[in-house]
Design an enzyme around this catalytic site. Structure first.
Site, short mmCIF file in Angstrom:
data_model
loop_
_atom_site.label_atom_id
_atom_site.label_comp_id
_atom_site.label_asym_id
_atom_site.label_seq_id
_atom_site.Cartn_x
_atom_site.Cartn_y
_atom_site.Cartn_z
N THR A 1 -0.27 4.73 1.43
CA THR A 1 -0.46 5.71 2.52
C THR A 1 -0.54 4.87 3.48
O THR A 1 -0.95 3.93 3.84
CB THR A 1 -1.59 6.55 2.26
OG1 THR A 1 -1.63 7.16 1.00
CG2 THR A 1 -1.82 7.61 3.15
N ASP B 1 1.29 -0.77 -0.16
CA ASP B 1 0.30 -0.25 -0.33
C ASP B 1 1.06 1.43 -0.14
O ASP B 1 2.45 1.09 0.26
CB ASP B 1 -0.76 -0.03 1.33
CG ASP B 1 -1.61 1.28 1.06
OD1 ASP B 1 -2.29 1.63 0.41
OD2 ASP B 1 -1.48 2.23 2.48
N ASP C 1 -1.68 -0.88 6.09
CA ASP C 1 -1.57 -1.08 7.56
C ASP C 1 -3.42 -0.06 7.43
O ASP C 1 -3.61 -0.33 8.78
CB ASP C 1 -1.00 0.85 7.72
CG ASP C 1 -1.24 1.98 6.73
OD1 ASP C 1 -2.19 1.83 6.41
OD2 ASP C 1 -1.30 2.55 7.38
#
Length: 800
Positions: free
Chosen positions: A490, A488, A688
């Protein structure tokens, strides 16, 4: 009719299997899903909740609630059945239906489900030590018991060994102090006492043959008993051996075998204990008392009395008692023991604080959010314990080989006996029995059994020291085989929070003046981007004077009045709304910044553009180096992000990512992983957020950042507690070193056994005129196990 139920305390696939088994005893058709933790039961008539709960109570601390959906689609749950065995306000007390089992033992691998045993005789299936129900998982009872057992055996074995070594002939100096017959009977008594001390291992050997689940104790027990019974026969019938220089008794071998075996078990237990100590000591850092605030009054209570939503007071220098959020006040908190970050972290109202961390600055009050076993520290320890018990595929291979190894060795031992008894030039049943016993002893697969679990345990402990929480042993093996890393953006590659990188002045204003202007405009806003402007002003130590005449323009920006001037801060759409023209020169300048993956806001006074605010979610400094490492390993790196394509591609170009897929929804990420896996590739997914959870669960290895969502961490096999992307590299290096260590152990164990069996069987007798006595075989067997453990302990010294 179909009815949906929520299943509490069902946290893993093992729980899922037990819940299915329990509910199938009540109804024929049942579906049980782990995520979400629900069950669907189909039956002709509705089954009473109490009946379902009763079935679950026999399988573990599971409780069941019916899911009720009203006409508006709102989902609620029924009350937990009245005899539920766990509730949040009882702080993990012993389940009522298990109280009668306290003091009994169960296999931590659950080889026979929830079957319990009266004593720690070892699992009849896998041979592992059993776990005591109701015992403290953090104590050293087993280590201390084995230590005591070893020293007791050693004290008995030493005189037996001395008499045997120096009393082989009747004229030995030993018999100036004791008679020859008394010396022999002392050896018998000593060997008998050692066998008594190690009786649990004899039970394990018996159970292994009884169930035909052969393991290392099978050969130990068989070899020791054979030597003991043969020696006992000799001392009862010494006249049958009058032609020998000395009586062929091997009581010292029996004593040495069992003493060395107990030593090996003690060393193994100590190794396992060390691997858990790096995290378990955190529990000792949690204070035993907490200061609770009730109606404005302060009082001290035991930590296990703290309830969810209790208001607690934490003073400077005190340890935070439970997980919670700050209710009032602000402070700095040292979370180094949890995250590895050495510097204290600033905390204010609504920020999360963790049990065991230290309040280093100001007094604050907090609201308890997670208590008891629900705290972050307790969960970490639980996951480490589970990981220590989980088995990697390479370990299952070793276990499978051991199952064939034992009968092969027994067969070789039998052939050895018959050859040396009837077909050799020195045909003697004494030669035959001695060599057969030596084969049984030296071939003991202790080293083989230790090769994988000790290395895995040491690897998990080493990972914990670096803030790498490994929840499943399988992840350690698969990481080394990874050929695709999907990440991912961000919060994973970037810091996960927007920051004001700079404000580029376009008129006669300094950057500090523009920072102060924009910070005042955002002073009363809690938006993350507004915080970025205020943080920049704080960095420059500017005095912010809030203005009340401010309006947020959805999707465009913010505008307000400061000192009778109209201030605009936003995108080009905000400028268009206010009929402000943007020159081509400024547009080109903005485009250049956007090509770097950054966001630009215009700063305007009245109708004049006076500056450009560059807002950026900064790339973590260690990312580029880690990507380069992955490429050096031949690993393809793919970014899946929900961000816009231009921003994603700009960041990917900076750090060298191979492929980029932007505007990805959770289901898109999941489908991408399934597609790549269909090509036979092994994927490590790093994320996250909640939107990453499905992909983390589907990937071969899911790695969650420590500052990410709880859901992401729940679905991952590895959590990076300090949320540093460089720990991805460290995780892979750790995997490589652990797998290499395991292969070294397996190689050593197999080569040792092949050579040892050949020597013990007398293959080299005619070349060397030497046979291997059972005692020397016992010493060699122990040394092989100690060597494997020592090799695994080298993992403690590695640097990642």
């Amino acid at each position: 009719m179909k009815t949906r139920y929520k299943i509490n305390e069902m946290t893993c696939s093992g729980c899922q299997a037990k819940v299915i088994q329990a509910l199938q005893s009540v109804t024929e058709y049942v579906e049980v899903h782990l995520q979400p933790a629900e069950a669907v039961i189909e039956s002709k008539k509705k089954i009473p909740l109490e009946e379902l709960q009763h079935a679950l109570s026999h399988k573990g601390p599971y409780t069941i609630q019916e899911i009720i959906v009203d006409e508006n689609g709102t989902q609620t749950y029924s009350e937990i059945a009245h005899h539920a065995i766990h509730s949040s306000d009882k702080h993990n007390e012993t389940p009522k239906n298990l109280e009668h089992l306290s003091g009994k033992y169960y296999c931590p691998m659950l080889c026979e489900g929830d079957k319990v045993y009266d004593s720690n005789v070892g699992c009849p299936i896998c041979g592992m030590d059993l776990v005591k129900i109701g015992g403290n998982p953090n104590d050293n009872d087993e280590v201390n018991h084995l230590k005591k057992l070893f020293y007791q055996s050693l004290i008995i074995t030493i005189p037996v060994f001395i008499i045997a070594m120096f009393g082989m002939k009747h004229d030995s100096f030993i018999y100036q102090f004791i008679s020859f017959d008394f010396g022999i009977w002392l050896q018998f008594i000593g060997a008998s006492l050692v066998l008594f001390l190690g009786r649990n291992y004899l039970k394990r050997a018996w159970i292994s043959f009884k169930t035909w689940n052969l393991n290392m104790f099978s050969l130990i027990g068989l070899g020791a008993i054979a030597a003991y019974l043969f020696s006992f026969y000799v001392i009862l019938n010494p006249h049958n051996f009058h032609s020998s220089e000395h009586l062929p008794i091997y009581f010292e071998s029996v004593a040495v075998i069992f003493t060395l075996m107990i030593l090996g078990q003690w060393l193994e237990a100590k190794a396992h204990q060390k691997t858990k100590s790096s995290l378990e000591h955190l529990l000792n850092l949690i204070p035993q008392k907490a200061t609770i605030i009730i109606n404005g009054n302060h009082s001290e209570i035991d930590i296990d009395k703290v309830q969810i939503n209790d208001e607690l007071l934490v003073k400077p220098g005190e340890k935070i008692p439970v997980d919670g959020i700050i209710f009032s006040g602000s402070t700095s908190v040292n979370e180094a023991l949890l995250t590895g970050e050495p510097l204290p972290i600033e905390k204010s109202i609504n920020d999360k604080v963790l049990a065991g961390s230290i309040n280093t600055d100001q007094t604050f009050t907090m609201k308890a959010v997670q208590v008891g076993q629900a705290t972050t520290i307790a969960k970490i320890i639980e996951m480490v314990n589970k990981a220590g018990l989980s088995r990697a595929p390479i370990q299952r291979l070793a276990d499978s080989i051991s199952g064939y190894f034992v009968p092969i060795v027994v067969g070789i031992s039998v052939l050895t006996f018959f050859y040396w008894s009837y077909f050799s030039l020195e045909a003697s049943w004494l030669f035959g029995l001695q060599n057969a016993i030596s084969v049984l002893i030296i071939a003991c697969p202790c080293a083989l059994g230790l090769a994988t679990p000790v290395s895995i345990s040491m690897g998990i402990g080493k990972g914990a020291q670096y803030g790498i929480l490994i929840k499943n042993a399988e992840a350690l093996e698969l990481l080394e085989k990874t050929n695709v890393v999907i990440t991912d953006k961000t919060g994973t590659l970037t810091e996960g929070k927007p920051s004001l990188e700079e404000i580029i002045p376009l008129q006669n204003y300094s950057e500090k003046e523009l920072v102060l202007l924009t910070a005042q405009l955002n002073a009363n806003s809690e938006h993350p981007i507004a915080k970025a402007f205020k943080d920049k002003a704080t960095y420059y130590q500017l005095d912010i004077k809030p203005t009340k005449m401010v309006a947020n323009i959805a999707g465009k920006g913010i505008q307000g009045m400061i000192e009778s001037k109209k201030i605009l801060l936003g995108n080009e759409a905000l400028l268009n709304q206010n009929k402000i023209q943007v020159s081509e020169e400024i547009k080109n300048q903005v485009q250049q910044v956007q090509d770097l993956g950054k966001t630009v806001s215009y700063v305007v006074i009245n109708t004049e553009i006076i500056g450009l605010a560059v807002i950026h979610d900064a790339i973590k400094p260690e990312v580029s180096e880690t990507i380069s490492f992955l490429h050096s390993k031949g690993i393809e790196v793919i970014m899946l992000t929900g961000d816009h394509k231009k921003t994603a591609e700009a960041i990917a170009k900076q750090i060298g990512i191979d492929k980029v897929f932007a505007s990805q929804l959770p289901e898109d990420k999941l489908q991408m992983i399934e597609k790549i896996q269909s090509e036979g590739k092994i994927i490590t997914m790093i994320g996250d957020g909640i939107n990453d959870a499905p992909a983390l669960a589907k990937a071969n290895i899911g790695i969650a950042m420590g500052n990410g969502s709880d859901l992401a961490k729940d679905f991952s096999k590895i959590t990076l507690l300090n949320h540093s992307f460089s720990n991805v590299e460290k995780s892979i290096r750790l995997s490589e070193k652990v797998i290499k260590n395991i292969k070294e152990n397996l190689f050593f164990a197999f080569v040792y056994n092949v050579i040892g069996i050949a020597i013990a069987a007398g293959v080299f007798y005619y070349a060397t005129n030497t046979l291997l006595s059972p005692m020397v075989a016992a010493l060699a067997m122990c040394l092989s196990s100690v060597s494997v453990i020592s090799n695994a302990l080298r993992l403690k010294r590695i640097k990642l």
